[in-house]
Write a protein that holds these residues in place. Structure first.
Motif, PDB file in Angstrom:
ATOM      1  N   GLU A 129      14.359  39.444  62.628  1.00 29.33           N
ATOM      2  CA  GLU A 129      15.623  39.578  61.925  1.00 29.33           C
ATOM      3  C   GLU A 129      15.307  39.974  60.488  1.00 29.33           C
ATOM      4  OE1 GLU A 129      19.399  37.031  62.713  1.00 29.33           O
ATOM      5  OE2 GLU A 129      18.226  36.053  61.147  1.00 29.33           O
ATOM      6  N   ASN A 147      22.581  41.896  57.795  1.00 33.25           N
ATOM      7  CA  ASN A 147      21.780  41.080  58.701  1.00 33.25           C
ATOM      8  C   ASN A 147      21.516  41.943  59.939  1.00 33.25           C
ATOM      9  OD1 ASN A 147      21.856  39.256  61.269  1.00 33.25           O
ATOM     10  ND2 ASN A 147      21.096  37.977  59.608  1.00 33.25           N
ATOM     11  N   TYR A 150      25.646  42.282  52.099  1.00 31.95           N
ATOM     12  CA  TYR A 150      24.600  41.551  52.808  1.00 31.95           C
ATOM     13  C   TYR A 150      24.493  42.161  54.201  1.00 31.95           C
ATOM     14  CZ  TYR A 150      22.441  37.943  55.647  1.00 31.95           C
ATOM     15  OH  TYR A 150      21.634  37.278  56.538  1.00 31.95           O
ATOM     16  N   HIS A 182      17.013  40.659  56.547  1.00 30.48           N
ATOM     17  CA  HIS A 182      18.130  40.347  55.665  1.00 30.48           C
ATOM     18  C   HIS A 182      17.985  41.199  54.409  1.00 30.48           C
ATOM     19  CE1 HIS A 182      18.736  36.677  58.076  1.00 30.48           C
ATOM     20  NE2 HIS A 182      17.414  36.711  58.146  1.00 30.48           N
TER      21      HIS A 182
END
Length: 101
Positions: free
Chosen positions: A49, A7, A5, A51
């Motif tokens: 942002e 970010n 993941y 992801h």
């Protein structure tokens, strides 16, 4: 199966430049065992942002993929560009929670 993941907090106004560099990053990382299964940008919340969720075979795929990717000059250039576009990047190795199919 584990996932990476990512970010990423992108500098204000730099999302288009980030997306452009990710075309190369995605291509190279997928050549070396990572598979991008999802990518989202925030609409409400911490704006600018991104992801990303990458499927990997196992934990060893993470450093092995980066090592191989840095042998590709196009990846090196894209990564250098990302370093000027992103304020921060946090990578986590995660697994599905038991309550999701």
């Amino acid at each position: 199966m584990p996932y990476v993941y990512a970010n990423v907090k992108v500098k204000y106004g730099q999302l288009p430049a980030f997306y452009e560099q990710m075309v190369t990053i995605k291509r190279v990382m997928e050549e070396h065992g990572w598979k991008l299964v999802g990518a989202w940008s925030t609409l409400i919340g911490d704006l600018h942002e991104v992801h990303d969720l990458w499927e990997v075979e196992d934990a060893n795929t993470v450093p092995d993929g980066f090592t191989a990717a840095y042998g590709d000059p196009e990846f090196v250039e894209a990564a250098a560009q990302l370093s000027t576009i992103a304020d921060r990047e946090v990578l986590s190795l995660v697994a599905k929670a038991p309550y999701i199919p």
